[in-house]
Design an enzyme around this catalytic site. Structure first.
Site, mmCIF file in Angstrom:
data_model
loop_
_atom_site.group_PDB
_atom_site.id
_atom_site.type_symbol
_atom_site.label_atom_id
_atom_site.label_comp_id
_atom_site.label_asym_id
_atom_site.label_seq_id
_atom_site.Cartn_x
_atom_site.Cartn_y
_atom_site.Cartn_z
ATOM 1 N N CYS A 20 -1.686 -33.063 -0.219
ATOM 2 C CA CYS A 20 -2.125 -32.581 1.100
ATOM 3 C C CYS A 20 -2.300 -31.062 1.103
ATOM 4 C CB CYS A 20 -1.083 -33.030 2.128
ATOM 5 S SG CYS A 20 -1.168 -32.208 3.713
ATOM 6 N N CYS A 23 -0.408 -29.179 3.817
ATOM 7 C CA CYS A 23 1.034 -29.209 3.509
ATOM 8 C C CYS A 23 1.383 -28.071 2.547
ATOM 9 C CB CYS A 23 1.436 -30.544 2.877
ATOM 10 S SG CYS A 23 1.159 -31.976 3.934
#
Length: 101
Positions: A20, A23
């Site tokens: 991600c 993230c």
């Protein structure tokens, strides 16, 4: 979670994934905040490693941050919104009685 409950700590759980992008972008700030606020317990949950656990929290996007007091959700943030994450953490810290900080 049990340790946080026993110690009366507020938990910030970051549901994220290694693939991600957002993230990865917010990870350094999350680490920095964990050092800045030792009275809170910061957790990182990899949604791919802990699939069943993540599903039980109804994670639909990463990152998702849950703010928990005594195992109960007191706030939530979906997405890598740095200013909002900082604001929510400051609000949580401000809600802790002075005797517990």
């Amino acid at each position: 979670m049990e340790e946080a409950k026993r110690d009366g700590k507020i938990v910030i759980a970051n549901f994220s994934a290694t693939w991600c992008g957002p993230c990865k972008m917010i990870a350094p700030l999350y680490r920095e905040l964990s050092e800045q606020y030792p009275s809170l317990m910061f957790l990182v949950v990899d949604v791919d490693e802990l699939t069943d656990f993540s599903t039980s929290w109804d994670i639909k996007a990463t990152p998702t941050f849950f703010f928990l007091r005594d195992g109960q959700q007191i706030d939530k943030l979906v997405g890598a919104n740095k200013p909002e994450l900082q604001k929510k953490i400051v609000a949580v810290v401000d809600s802790i009685p002075v005797s517990e900080k």
